[in-house]
Design a protein around this motif. Structure first.
Motif, PDB file in Angstrom:
ATOM      1  N   ASN A  41       6.137  10.111  -2.326  1.00 18.48           N
ATOM      2  CA  ASN A  41       5.320   8.902  -2.197  1.00 18.48           C
ATOM      3  C   ASN A  41       6.028   7.890  -1.314  1.00 18.48           C
ATOM      4  O   ASN A  41       7.252   7.730  -1.398  1.00 18.48           O
ATOM      5  CB  ASN A  41       5.049   8.275  -3.574  1.00 18.48           C
ATOM      6  CG  ASN A  41       4.103   9.113  -4.399  1.00 18.48           C
ATOM      7  OD1 ASN A  41       3.294   9.861  -3.856  1.00 18.48           O
ATOM      8  ND2 ASN A  41       4.204   9.017  -5.720  1.00 18.48           N
ATOM      9  N   LYS A  55      -2.228   8.137   9.536  1.00 23.15           N
ATOM     10  CA  LYS A  55      -2.047   9.424   8.870  1.00 23.15           C
ATOM     11  C   LYS A  55      -2.944  10.492   9.492  1.00 23.15           C
ATOM     12  O   LYS A  55      -2.524  11.615   9.746  1.00 23.15           O
ATOM     13  CB  LYS A  55      -2.353   9.289   7.383  1.00 23.15           C
ATOM     14  CG  LYS A  55      -1.284   8.575   6.580  1.00 23.15           C
ATOM     15  CD  LYS A  55      -1.725   8.341   5.150  1.00 23.15           C
ATOM     16  CE  LYS A  55      -2.059   9.645   4.470  1.00 23.15           C
ATOM     17  NZ  LYS A  55      -2.495   9.450   3.081  1.00 23.15           N
ATOM     18  N   GLU A  78      -4.526  -1.457   5.347  1.00 21.55           N
ATOM     19  CA  GLU A  78      -4.945  -0.206   4.706  1.00 21.55           C
ATOM     20  C   GLU A  78      -5.596   0.740   5.715  1.00 21.55           C
ATOM     21  O   GLU A  78      -5.294   1.936   5.755  1.00 21.55           O
ATOM     22  CB  GLU A  78      -5.917  -0.512   3.562  1.00 21.55           C
ATOM     23  CG  GLU A  78      -6.254   0.702   2.718  1.00 21.55           C
ATOM     24  CD  GLU A  78      -7.069   0.336   1.485  1.00 21.55           C
ATOM     25  OE1 GLU A  78      -7.512   1.249   0.788  1.00 21.55           O
ATOM     26  OE2 GLU A  78      -7.262  -0.873   1.235  1.00 21.55           O
ATOM     27  N   GLU A 122       0.371  13.199   6.893  1.00 20.87           N
ATOM     28  CA  GLU A 122       0.327  13.758   5.547  1.00 20.87           C
ATOM     29  C   GLU A 122       1.220  14.992   5.425  1.00 20.87           C
ATOM     30  O   GLU A 122       1.185  15.683   4.433  1.00 20.87           O
ATOM     31  CB  GLU A 122      -1.120  14.093   5.182  1.00 20.87           C
ATOM     32  CG  GLU A 122      -1.987  12.838   5.035  1.00 20.87           C
ATOM     33  CD  GLU A 122      -3.387  13.163   4.552  1.00 20.87           C
ATOM     34  OE1 GLU A 122      -3.704  14.354   4.436  1.00 20.87           O
ATOM     35  OE2 GLU A 122      -4.147  12.226   4.281  1.00 20.87           O
ATOM     36  N   ASP A 144       0.851  -1.183   0.000  1.00 19.81           N
ATOM     37  CA  ASP A 144       0.000   0.000   0.000  1.00 19.81           C
ATOM     38  C   ASP A 144       0.888   1.235   0.000  1.00 19.81           C
ATOM     39  O   ASP A 144       2.038   1.185   0.428  1.00 19.81           O
ATOM     40  CB  ASP A 144      -0.926   0.005   1.218  1.00 19.81           C
ATOM     41  CG  ASP A 144      -2.116   0.932   1.032  1.00 19.81           C
ATOM     42  OD1 ASP A 144      -2.305   1.431  -0.095  1.00 19.81           O
ATOM     43  OD2 ASP A 144      -2.856   1.164   2.007  1.00 19.81           O
ATOM     44  N   SER A 145       0.352   2.339  -0.452  1.00 17.49           N
ATOM     45  CA  SER A 145       1.166   3.546  -0.553  1.00 17.49           C
ATOM     46  C   SER A 145       0.357   4.775  -0.195  1.00 17.49           C
ATOM     47  O   SER A 145      -0.880   4.747  -0.164  1.00 17.49           O
ATOM     48  CB  SER A 145       1.737   3.691  -1.967  1.00 17.49           C
ATOM     49  OG  SER A 145       0.685   3.832  -2.907  1.00 17.49           O
ATOM     50  N   THR A 146       1.062   5.834   0.077  1.00 18.87           N
ATOM     51  CA  THR A 146       0.430   7.114   0.380  1.00 18.87           C
ATOM     52  C   THR A 146       1.361   8.227  -0.063  1.00 18.87           C
ATOM     53  O   THR A 146       2.552   8.010  -0.289  1.00 18.87           O
ATOM     54  CB  THR A 146       0.141   7.243   1.883  1.00 18.87           C
ATOM     55  OG1 THR A 146      -0.608   8.434   2.118  1.00 18.87           O
ATOM     56  CG2 THR A 146       1.419   7.313   2.690  1.00 18.87           C
ATOM     57  N   SER A 147       0.812   9.405  -0.180  1.00 18.50           N
ATOM     58  CA  SER A 147       1.628  10.575  -0.480  1.00 18.50           C
ATOM     59  C   SER A 147       1.747  11.420   0.775  1.00 18.50           C
ATOM     60  O   SER A 147       0.805  11.536   1.551  1.00 18.50           O
ATOM     61  CB  SER A 147       0.995  11.400  -1.610  1.00 18.50           C
ATOM     62  OG  SER A 147      -0.310  11.817  -1.234  1.00 18.50           O
ATOM     63  N   LYS A 191      -4.305   4.443   7.062  1.00 18.12           N
ATOM     64  CA  LYS A 191      -5.096   5.674   6.968  1.00 18.12           C
ATOM     65  C   LYS A 191      -5.309   6.308   8.337  1.00 18.12           C
ATOM     66  O   LYS A 191      -5.219   7.527   8.489  1.00 18.12           O
ATOM     67  CB  LYS A 191      -6.443   5.372   6.309  1.00 18.12           C
ATOM     68  CG  LYS A 191      -6.334   5.075   4.815  1.00 18.12           C
ATOM     69  CD  LYS A 191      -7.691   4.758   4.213  1.00 18.12           C
ATOM     70  CE  LYS A 191      -7.560   4.473   2.712  1.00 18.12           C
ATOM     71  NZ  LYS A 191      -8.861   4.097   2.114  1.00 18.12           N
TER      72      LYS A 191
END
Length: 583
Positions: free
Chosen positions: A254, A484, A477, A490, A225-228, A481
């Motif tokens: 990223n 974050k 996941e 973020e 999974d990834s996030t910015s 979230k």
């Protein structure tokens, strides 16, 4: 001193007017006239060193108790305890440690649990192997980030004065910056190589044990999974403008995590330029892991639709990786198969009630790869699904937004730019009346496949089994979230020289949080659940457990552990703490 097996001698302390503390021994006797217990005899034991807890026994007491001659005697829990020469030396050295910066009463339960979890999963060992003793400070900063919800690093020493962390010393903002600057990509790769090796070894041991009993063990499952992460910094090379869900005026980097299903441990992380999407970066991640010597032969890589493309499927087949991936319905061939099997995907015979979905395998696709001049055929399963509940919710969400845009246009209100960009193609304006209305054909086409989805895998032939495995990645996941949101994940406040270290601390914090989530989820079938089904509530309850500084010595005494806290220790597999906790 009349000693008798029938007499129970107790110990106590008192301090005279000059501040000197002494230990006495006494026993009580029942007074039948006054109907109460009274001290029958009191004996002087010796003087207490308040800094170490060591007792200098008096001459008379030694004559009565020659077993203490030549021993190092300490006063602990209202009794005399003999310590070895090594233990006594250690206690005296600890007494010299300056704890004046730390509060007399500190929060203990949560930070103790996180430290013990890191120890049990070998994280401390891996950090020390790569970073030396600095690795422990990096872990402490990771725990700080998790517990403080991402307070600024320069607040660490103030926070530390109120929380337990073993052998910790305050670090100024300057020292923290120097520490973060020592974290390089090479060291990060070395750390994750150790983590990956440990996980694969544990899985192999589990597999060998099961094989002896004739049992099947599925491959090790790894969710990706990834996030910015947005940043204000102008000195981070990989920061670039990308597809940001918010604050699109900021550059971003990223961050992709590879997480072990069984433990929640992050076995690899990849930081990349913010303008590159998941689908594009996926082959590079696989290549980098293989180049680092990571064995992926018995790992099932589970990814969502963001990584899905025909090229990425072919790449995984070429390097013989087991995979399970969500499929975008933009593929015309997939939509054609859904149309073909729509009757089955609405037939209760093809439903599994426990999962609440209809499913069937669309077909076994034929893929091929080339190895040393030979063409090898591979079977890949395309599983199709339909959820009526999901479809209804997607229809409701879609129509709510479209009709909201319609109302804005007809009432000549201020246009929402994002709403217009997404939904303007589903409405049009009558040239005569200037009234906006829905484009029925466009709306019907947009909602045609709502509730339908597909998975592609070269490992799991049963569609329902594949869905169970795919849904389990939601634990990872959701944890990602939530982290974050709660920890300000973020935003990245760092310079070009320290941002690798800041991201690594972020990864350590995320690892510990996901381990807690996965561990708790693993006990759900046994009826052991988080209070209120909330990890945050569990963390708050653990924070309530406190420890109080012992008078004069470099240790803390834990308070009585309530049952709720003991239950959480059991849930997370944390050993109960000792009564006396060293610094």
């Amino acid at each position: 001193m009349a000693d008798s097996t029938d007499i129970k001698w107790n110990f106590s302390s008192y301090t005279d007017k000059k501040g000197r503390t002494y230990i006495i021994s006494y026993y009580n006797k029942w007074d039948s006239i006054k109907k109460q217990s009274r001290v029958a005899q009191r004996v002087h034991v010796g003087r207490l060193n308040s800094d170490t807890g060591e007792v200098s026994l008096g001459k008379t007491y030694l004559e009565l108790h020659p077993e203490y001659t030549g021993c190092s005697v300490f006063y602990e829990d209202n009794r005399l305890v003999i310590r070895s020469a090594e233990e006594a030396l250690s206690i005296r050295q600890e007494a010299d440690i300056d704890l004046s910066w730390r509060c007399d009463c500190i929060s203990f339960g949560l930070t103790y649990s996180l430290w013990e979890m890191a120890k049990r999963h070998g994280i401390i060992s891996s950090l020390k192997s790569v970073f030396g003793e600095d690795g422990l400070d990096l872990l402490r900063l990771g725990i700080y980030e998790l517990c403080s919800h991402s307070m600024a690093m320069h607040n660490y020493e103030d926070w530390l004065s109120m929380y337990y962390l073993p052998d910790a010393q305050p670090l100024s903002g300057q020292k923290i910056s120097r520490l973060l600057a020592t974290v390089t990509q090479e060291k990060i790769d070395d750390y994750f190589t150790l983590r990956h090796s440990r996980l694969t070894e544990l899985h192999q041991q589990k597999k060998e044990y099961a094989n002896k009993k004739g049992l099947y063990v599925p491959p090790m499952m790894m969710a990706m999974d990834s996030t910015s992460i947005s940043t204000y910094s102008k000195t981070i090379d990989d920061a670039a403008f990308g597809h940001a869900k918010q604050d699109d005026f900021l550059k971003q980097v990223n961050l992709t995590l590879c997480v072990d299903y069984a433990s929640g441990d992050v076995c690899y992380a990849y930081e990349s330029e913010g303008s590159v999407n998941d689908m594009t970066i996926f082959p590079d991640i696989l290549m980098r892991m293989r180049n680092m010597g990571m064995d992926l032969s018995d790992i099932l890589v589970v990814t969502d639709r963001g990584y899905s493309s025909v090229m990425n499927v072919q790449k995984q087949i070429n390097v013989q990786i087991k995979f399970l991936t969500g499929v975008k319905l933009t593929e015309d061939s997939v939509k054609a198969k859904i149309d073909r099997y729509k009757e089955s995907l609405n037939n209760p015979v093809f439903m599994k009630g426990v999962l609440g979905v209809y499913a069937r395998t669309g077909e076994v696709e034929k893929w091929s790869s080339t190895c040393e001049g030979y063409t090898i055929d591979h079977d890949v399963y395309l599983h199709l699904y339909h959820s009526g509940t999901l479809g209804e919710q997607e229809n409701v969400n879609f129509m709510r937004d479209v009709q909201r845009l319609l109302d804005i246009q007809n009432n000549k209100l201020k246009t929402d730019r994002n709403l217009w960009q997404r939904y303007s193609k589903y409405i049009e304006q009558d040239k005569k009346t200037k009234t906006w209305y829905l484009k029925a054909d466009a709306v019907e086409k947009a909602c045609r496949y709502n509730g339908y989805f597909a998975l592609r895998t070269n490992e799991i032939s049963d569609p329902f089994d594949a869905l169970v495995v795919y849904r389990e990645r939601n634990i990872v996941e959701v944890a990602f979230k939530q982290f974050k949101v709660l920890n300000g994940g973020e935003r990245l406040y760092a310079t070009g020289s320290t941002y690798k270290g800041k991201i690594f601390i972020h990864l350590l914090a995320q690892t510990l949080r996901m381990m807690m989530c996965v561990t708790a989820a693993g006990h759900k079938a046994e009826g052991k659940v988080l209070p209120g089904e909330s990890l945050e509530k569990a963390m708050i309850q653990l924070k309530k457990l406190q420890a109080t500084k012992a008078p004069g010595i470099g240790s803390y005494i834990t308070r009585e552990i309530p049952k709720k806290t003991r239950d959480l220790f059991d849930l997370f597999g944390i050993p109960y703490p000792k009564k006396h906790i060293k610094n």
